[in-house]
Design a protein around this motif. Structure first.
Motif, mmCIF file in Angstrom:
data_model
loop_
_atom_site.group_PDB
_atom_site.id
_atom_site.type_symbol
_atom_site.label_atom_id
_atom_site.label_comp_id
_atom_site.label_asym_id
_atom_site.label_seq_id
_atom_site.Cartn_x
_atom_site.Cartn_y
_atom_site.Cartn_z
ATOM 1 N N TRP A 82 23.196 39.248 27.866
ATOM 2 C CA TRP A 82 23.755 40.526 27.428
ATOM 3 C C TRP A 82 25.228 40.596 27.799
ATOM 4 C CZ3 TRP A 82 20.965 44.660 25.192
ATOM 5 C CH2 TRP A 82 19.584 44.467 25.104
ATOM 6 N N LEU A 83 25.982 41.270 26.957
ATOM 7 C CA LEU A 83 27.389 41.568 27.212
ATOM 8 C C LEU A 83 27.598 43.026 26.824
ATOM 9 C CD1 LEU A 83 30.315 40.625 27.851
ATOM 10 C CD2 LEU A 83 30.497 40.022 25.420
ATOM 11 N N MET A 84 28.151 43.822 27.744
ATOM 12 C CA MET A 84 28.274 45.261 27.513
ATOM 13 C C MET A 84 29.666 45.749 27.881
ATOM 14 S SD MET A 84 24.867 46.261 29.566
ATOM 15 C CE MET A 84 23.283 45.570 29.142
ATOM 16 N N PRO A 85 30.244 46.588 27.042
ATOM 17 C CA PRO A 85 31.495 47.241 27.442
ATOM 18 C C PRO A 85 31.189 48.267 28.543
ATOM 19 C CG PRO A 85 31.081 47.502 25.072
ATOM 20 C CD PRO A 85 29.853 46.922 25.677
ATOM 21 N N VAL A 86 31.976 48.284 29.581
ATOM 22 C CA VAL A 86 31.748 49.213 30.683
ATOM 23 C C VAL A 86 31.859 50.664 30.209
ATOM 24 C CG1 VAL A 86 32.694 49.998 32.907
ATOM 25 C CG2 VAL A 86 32.391 47.570 32.460
ATOM 26 N N ALA A 87 32.648 50.913 29.192
ATOM 27 C CA ALA A 87 32.855 52.278 28.701
ATOM 28 C C ALA A 87 31.573 52.916 28.164
ATOM 29 C CB ALA A 87 33.930 52.296 27.624
ATOM 30 N N VAL A 88 30.560 52.117 27.821
ATOM 31 C CA VAL A 88 29.330 52.681 27.254
ATOM 32 C C VAL A 88 28.215 52.816 28.292
ATOM 33 C CG1 VAL A 88 29.877 51.777 24.970
ATOM 34 C CG2 VAL A 88 28.343 50.487 26.467
ATOM 35 N N LEU A 89 28.486 52.447 29.536
ATOM 36 C CA LEU A 89 27.474 52.586 30.576
ATOM 37 C C LEU A 89 27.369 54.054 30.960
ATOM 38 C CD1 LEU A 89 28.276 49.589 32.955
ATOM 39 C CD2 LEU A 89 26.993 49.592 30.824
ATOM 40 N N LEU A 110 41.290 39.786 31.538
ATOM 41 C CA LEU A 110 40.455 39.379 30.413
ATOM 42 C C LEU A 110 39.584 40.529 29.927
ATOM 43 C CD1 LEU A 110 39.274 35.807 31.406
ATOM 44 C CD2 LEU A 110 41.091 36.449 29.816
ATOM 45 N N GLY A 111 39.829 40.953 28.696
ATOM 46 C CA GLY A 111 39.027 42.006 28.097
ATOM 47 C C GLY A 111 37.779 41.430 27.451
ATOM 48 N N ILE A 112 37.017 42.283 26.822
ATOM 49 C CA ILE A 112 35.721 41.896 26.260
ATOM 50 C C ILE A 112 35.844 40.872 25.131
ATOM 51 C CG2 ILE A 112 35.526 43.738 24.545
ATOM 52 C CD1 ILE A 112 32.537 43.957 25.567
ATOM 53 N N ALA A 113 36.998 40.794 24.488
ATOM 54 C CA ALA A 113 37.169 39.815 23.408
ATOM 55 C C ALA A 113 37.031 38.377 23.924
ATOM 56 C CB ALA A 113 38.517 40.008 22.718
ATOM 57 N N SER A 114 37.431 38.123 25.153
ATOM 58 C CA SER A 114 37.344 36.753 25.700
ATOM 59 C C SER A 114 35.910 36.266 25.822
ATOM 60 C CB SER A 114 38.049 36.677 27.053
ATOM 61 O OG SER A 114 39.424 36.913 26.887
ATOM 62 N N PRO A 115 34.999 36.997 26.455
ATOM 63 C CA PRO A 115 33.618 36.500 26.488
ATOM 64 C C PRO A 115 32.970 36.503 25.104
ATOM 65 C CG PRO A 115 33.761 38.636 27.567
ATOM 66 C CD PRO A 115 35.153 38.192 27.289
ATOM 67 N N LEU A 164 34.432 47.596 17.422
ATOM 68 C CA LEU A 164 34.050 47.454 18.835
ATOM 69 C C LEU A 164 33.707 48.779 19.516
ATOM 70 C CD1 LEU A 164 36.404 44.637 20.182
ATOM 71 C CD2 LEU A 164 33.983 44.506 19.623
ATOM 72 N N PRO A 165 34.391 49.884 19.199
ATOM 73 C CA PRO A 165 34.024 51.134 19.889
ATOM 74 C C PRO A 165 32.602 51.616 19.592
ATOM 75 C CG PRO A 165 36.218 51.323 18.960
ATOM 76 C CD PRO A 165 35.620 50.048 18.430
ATOM 77 N N VAL A 166 31.996 51.146 18.524
ATOM 78 C CA VAL A 166 30.630 51.545 18.163
ATOM 79 C C VAL A 166 29.602 50.744 18.976
ATOM 80 C CG1 VAL A 166 28.933 51.490 16.284
ATOM 81 C CG2 VAL A 166 31.271 52.232 15.844
ATOM 82 N N MET A 167 29.968 49.554 19.373
ATOM 83 C CA MET A 167 29.056 48.625 20.026
ATOM 84 C C MET A 167 28.724 49.078 21.444
ATOM 85 S SD MET A 167 29.907 44.653 20.797
ATOM 86 C CE MET A 167 30.903 44.950 22.246
ATOM 87 N N THR A 168 27.423 49.099 21.771
ATOM 88 C CA THR A 168 27.011 49.370 23.155
ATOM 89 C C THR A 168 26.644 48.077 23.891
ATOM 90 O OG1 THR A 168 24.725 49.790 22.486
ATOM 91 C CG2 THR A 168 26.196 51.704 22.683
ATOM 92 N N ALA A 169 26.246 47.051 23.152
ATOM 93 C CA ALA A 169 25.896 45.776 23.778
ATOM 94 C C ALA A 169 25.808 44.699 22.707
ATOM 95 C CB ALA A 169 24.559 45.865 24.512
ATOM 96 N N VAL A 170 26.019 43.469 23.169
ATOM 97 C CA VAL A 170 25.747 42.281 22.370
ATOM 98 C C VAL A 170 24.754 41.465 23.181
ATOM 99 C CG1 VAL A 170 26.703 40.127 21.474
ATOM 100 C CG2 VAL A 170 28.011 42.235 21.274
ATOM 101 N N ARG A 171 23.689 41.010 22.523
ATOM 102 C CA ARG A 171 22.732 40.164 23.224
ATOM 103 C C ARG A 171 22.464 38.927 22.401
ATOM 104 N NH1 ARG A 171 18.036 40.257 20.604
ATOM 105 N NH2 ARG A 171 17.349 42.185 19.645
ATOM 106 N N SER A 172 22.057 37.875 23.077
ATOM 107 C CA SER A 172 21.677 36.670 22.355
ATOM 108 C C SER A 172 20.455 37.007 21.505
ATOM 109 C CB SER A 172 21.370 35.532 23.341
ATOM 110 O OG SER A 172 20.333 35.899 24.231
ATOM 111 N N ALA A 173 20.464 36.559 20.264
ATOM 112 C CA ALA A 173 19.362 36.873 19.357
ATOM 113 C C ALA A 173 18.133 36.015 19.655
ATOM 114 C CB ALA A 173 19.795 36.673 17.902
ATOM 115 N N ARG A 174 18.384 34.850 20.192
ATOM 116 C CA ARG A 174 17.283 33.928 20.484
ATOM 117 C C ARG A 174 17.040 33.867 21.986
ATOM 118 N NH1 ARG A 174 19.843 29.660 16.377
ATOM 119 N NH2 ARG A 174 19.170 30.693 14.489
ATOM 120 N N VAL A 175 15.785 33.783 22.339
ATOM 121 C CA VAL A 175 15.424 33.706 23.749
ATOM 122 C C VAL A 175 15.630 32.311 24.271
ATOM 123 C CG1 VAL A 175 13.598 34.065 25.417
ATOM 124 C CG2 VAL A 175 13.752 35.544 23.439
#
Length: 175
Positions: A82-89, A110-115, A164-175
């Motif tokens: 998971w990758l989450m912007p701190v602003a949405v916590l 390093l902002g969220i664009a780097s990861p 990006l402001p709409v996004m609350t998280a990005v997660r890997s789609a595959r386990v």
């Protein structure tokens, strides 16, 4: 003898006053240092630990923290990365009062664009979450300054663009 008792009493009072001043100074220093702490520093202080992260919209993700940047946190939870912007916590449960300030000025910026760019190279199949749930799943094609481009599975000519402001998280789609 009475003078000795008087001087002993004054010595005890002076010692107590010094101790009180010392404790007040320590409390002021701790309060000042604490006022400079950022949430990402608190999250970084819990790397390797399991926390419960409540995102904007109410989704709660149990997350073992693996990294924290200037405006993001990442970890493993529910069998996904998971990758989450701190602003949405909305709420973080399970933390202690530990703080770990990033020592590298370069990594601190390093902002969220780097990861996200690293994710696009390593595992481009992702699911993007928003406040109402999973917004889109597919292959991460690119990251702009304020958006993601994703190609949904099976749609070779279509690209979904997520601000990006709409996004609350990005997660890997595959386990």
């Amino acid at each position: 003898m009475r003078w000795e008792a008087l001087f002993a009493d004054l010595e005890v009072q002076t010692s107590a006053l010094r101790q009180e001043e010392f404790e007040f100074g320590v409390a002021e220093t701790i309060a000042l240092e604490w006022s400079r702490a950022e949430l990402t520093d608190r999250l970084r202080g819990h790397i390797g630990e399991q926390l419960a992260i409540r995102l904007r919209g109410g989704e709660v993700v149990p997350l073992e923290i693996t990294a924290a940047g200037s405006d993001w946190v990442s970890g493993v939870g529910r069998g996904h990365q998971w990758l989450m912007p701190v602003a949405v916590l909305e709420l973080v449960s399970g933390m202690t009062r530990r703080v770990q300030v990033e020592s590298s000025p370069a990594r601190r910026r390093l902002g969220i664009a780097s990861p996200l760019r690293a994710l696009a190279e390593a595992d481009p199949h992702i699911a993007v979450h928003c406040a109402s749930g999973v917004l889109v799943e597919g292959r991460l094609l690119g990251i702009g300054r304020d958006f993601l481009d994703i190609r949904p599975e099976g749609q070779f000519r279509r690209v979904q663009t997520v601000p990006l402001p709409v996004m609350t998280a990005v997660r890997s789609a595959r386990v």
